[in-house]
Design a protein around this motif. Sequence first.
Motif, PDB file in Angstrom:
ATOM      1  N   TYR A 105     -43.082 -62.424 -17.318  1.00 29.99           N
ATOM      2  CA  TYR A 105     -43.958 -63.095 -16.360  1.00 29.99           C
ATOM      3  C   TYR A 105     -43.611 -64.579 -16.260  1.00 29.99           C
ATOM      4  N   ARG A 114     -41.713 -62.830  -7.243  1.00 29.79           N
ATOM      5  CA  ARG A 114     -43.083 -62.322  -7.208  1.00 29.79           C
ATOM      6  C   ARG A 114     -43.504 -61.793  -8.576  1.00 29.79           C
ATOM      7  N   VAL A 116     -47.301 -60.664 -10.977  1.00 32.33           N
ATOM      8  CA  VAL A 116     -48.742 -60.537 -11.135  1.00 32.33           C
ATOM      9  C   VAL A 116     -49.054 -60.996 -12.563  1.00 32.33           C
ATOM     10  N   ALA A 132     -49.812 -52.971  -9.529  1.00 30.11           N
ATOM     11  CA  ALA A 132     -49.180 -54.290  -9.521  1.00 30.11           C
ATOM     12  C   ALA A 132     -47.738 -54.200  -9.034  1.00 30.11           C
ATOM     13  N   GLY A 136     -48.297 -55.287  -5.354  1.00 34.22           N
ATOM     14  CA  GLY A 136     -48.014 -56.699  -5.596  1.00 34.22           C
ATOM     15  C   GLY A 136     -46.543 -57.024  -5.719  1.00 34.22           C
ATOM     16  N   SER A 138     -44.659 -56.736  -8.175  1.00 33.66           N
ATOM     17  CA  SER A 138     -44.552 -57.543  -9.382  1.00 33.66           C
ATOM     18  C   SER A 138     -43.265 -57.236 -10.141  1.00 33.66           C
ATOM     19  N   ARG A 219     -58.512 -59.549 -11.799  1.00 37.15           N
ATOM     20  CA  ARG A 219     -57.384 -60.341 -11.305  1.00 37.15           C
ATOM     21  C   ARG A 219     -56.959 -59.808  -9.942  1.00 37.15           C
ATOM     22  N   VAL A 221     -54.815 -58.966  -6.520  1.00 35.39           N
ATOM     23  CA  VAL A 221     -53.451 -58.566  -6.197  1.00 35.39           C
ATOM     24  C   VAL A 221     -53.337 -58.497  -4.681  1.00 35.39           C
TER      25      VAL A 221
END
Length: 401
Positions: A105, A114, A116, A132, A136, A138, A219, A221
Motif C-alpha cells: 500500500y 491506485r 485502497v 477493493a 477500486g 486496488s 472505508r 471505495v
Amino acid sequence: MAILAVGVYAPATLLGPLPAASATTVSELPGQTDAAAPVLAADGASAVILAGDTTPFAQGGSTEALPLASIAKLVTALVVLDAKPLAAGESGEAHTIGTPDYQDYIDYSGGGARTVVVFPKEQWTQREMLQALILGSSNNHADTLARWAYGSVDDYLTAASAWLGAQGLDGITVADATGLSPDSRGTAADVTRLAALVQAEPAIAEILANPPSALVNNRGVSNTTAYLAEEGITGISRSYTDEAGVCLLFTASVPAPEPDGEPLAFSAVFLGSPDYDTLESDVRALMESAVAGAGTVPLIAQGERYGEFTAPWGATASAVAITAQSRRAWAAQDASLLVELDELSTAQLGRIVGSVSVSTPGGEHRSRLELDRAITDPGPAWRLLNPVPMITALLASVQGS
C-alpha cells in the motif's frame, strides 16, 4: 442375335438403376437484408462478442497482444477464486493485513498507482478484498490476494499461466497481478472471452451488480468500473497506464426493436485508446451501431429453396430448408453459404436430401434440406427409349459395386 439382344436390353433398362438427377445449388443467401455493421475503433485494439457466443464476431485495430492495464486484475480475481471458491453472498475467509500487504500500500500509493487504504492487523474478508480489487482497482489488494491464495506472487503467476492455458486464452499473458507491467498483455479477441468468464463467476458478477458503499471500518471505495450507465453499459474494468493507454472492458444491452424481442446483449473491449475523450467517442459510436444492429436478419428461411434437382426425364424438385435460422443484424456480417446435396434418382416428398449452413464470424447456423415434391420413376417407355443414360447408369452401378 436380335432375340438375345432384346432379351438382355429389356431387363437391363426396365429393372436397372436410373441415372442420377442433376443438382444445382444457390450461391447467394436468399432473402437476406443488409446487416448493420459494428463500429469499432481504429486506435489500439477492440472486439465485440455476443452473449452466449464463444468467438468475437468483429474486431478492430490491432490483432496483436497489447498491454492490459487493470484488466489483468480480472485474471487475478478469477485465478484466486479458482483456488478459493466463493459463492455469491458469502464473505469467505478473513485475512489479517501483514507487513508485506501494508508495504505494498505504501509503495503503490507513493508511486501514484491506485490503492485502497489498509493498516496492519486489519481483518479483510475475501469478499472485501475482491471488492477493493475489482471496484477500486486496488493494486495493493491484487498482490495481497495473490499471496493469500498462492503463497507468493511468483507462485500465483505460475498458476495464472496454467489457468489461462486451460481456458484456451492463449492470447493473454500476465507478468504481474496488477497489470502495471506492460508485459501483462492480451489480444482484444481473448479479452472479450475473458468477459464471459467474469460474468459466469457468481461472486464477481454480484460485486459488479452491487457495489458497496464502504469496506473495512467504513472505508470508502470508488467504483472505477462505472461508465456510461445511461447507454446501457456495465463496466467491468476501466484503467490507464502510460504503456497501455486507456483500456475498457464492459458488457452492454440495448432493447430489441421488435415487440417482446430479446435485448441485444454483448461484451466489448477497447485496448490502447489514446485518451478518455477518444474512448468515450468510440464507445458511443459502438453503442449507436448496436442499436442499429439489435434487430434480426434471416440467415436461413424455412421453406426457402437452396437446391434444385432435375431428372433426365424432366421431373424436378427443390431442396428446401426445414429450420429457420436468424442472426442479430449486427452480427451477420461476412456470412458465407454452403449447400450440400445428396445424389438421387427418385425420392419421395419430404425426403432429407442434404443440408445448408451459413457461417458467420460468431458461429455456424445449419438446417437440413428436404424435397418439396417427389421425383418418381419415369416408367417403362422412357426406360426403353433412352438406352444411353440407362446403360451408362447400369455400368456405373456395376463399377461402383
